[in-house]
Design a protein around this motif. Structure first.
Motif: not given
Length: 124
Positions: A102-105, A96-100, A107-108
């Motif tokens: 703190d880890k979303q950035k 979940e942290s990769y989707v919404i 991925v980007q």
């Protein structure tokens, strides 16, 4: 005032960009999978759940799939009291942290870095 414009599309460069995008997607998916393992968030008893994680790329999207009979149950129940002797941060909803979150950035930024690296000057 009359303006004539001629546009020439470099089909080879467009094809190369499409290939770069595909390769960067796969590399980003693997980077996320590796980061999840390093973060020690997947519940672990025998390690089978963690080892089952693999990347599937379809129609311009990357899926990280955990393929065990109990993966879904463990993922969607963060209230479970997960053992933490093997993975200190074991939890439900470990992606979940990769989707919404703190880890979303992560991925980007990882995808952007791979695209730039693979383009070898085509993209600056």
């Amino acid at each position: 005032m009359k303006v004539n414009v001629k546009v020439t599309v470099n089909q080879a460069a467009l094809k190369r960009l499409e290939d770069i995008k595909q390769q960067a997607l796969e590399m980003t998916g693997e980077a996320v999978r590796t980061d999840i393992v390093a973060s020690a968030v997947v519940p672990k008893q025998t390690g089978e759940l963690e080892r089952s994680g693999h990347i599937v790329v379809e129609r311009g999207k990357v899926k990280l799939v955990y393929d065990t009979p109990y993966a879904r149950r463990l993922y969607w129940h963060p209230e479970y009291n997960f053992r933490r002797d093997k993975n200190a941060n074991a939890q439900g909803k470990w992606m979940e942290s990769y989707v919404i979150g703190d880890k979303q950035k992560f991925v980007q930024q990882t995808f952007a870095r791979f695209v730039k690296q693979l383009s070898k000057g085509l993209i600056k």
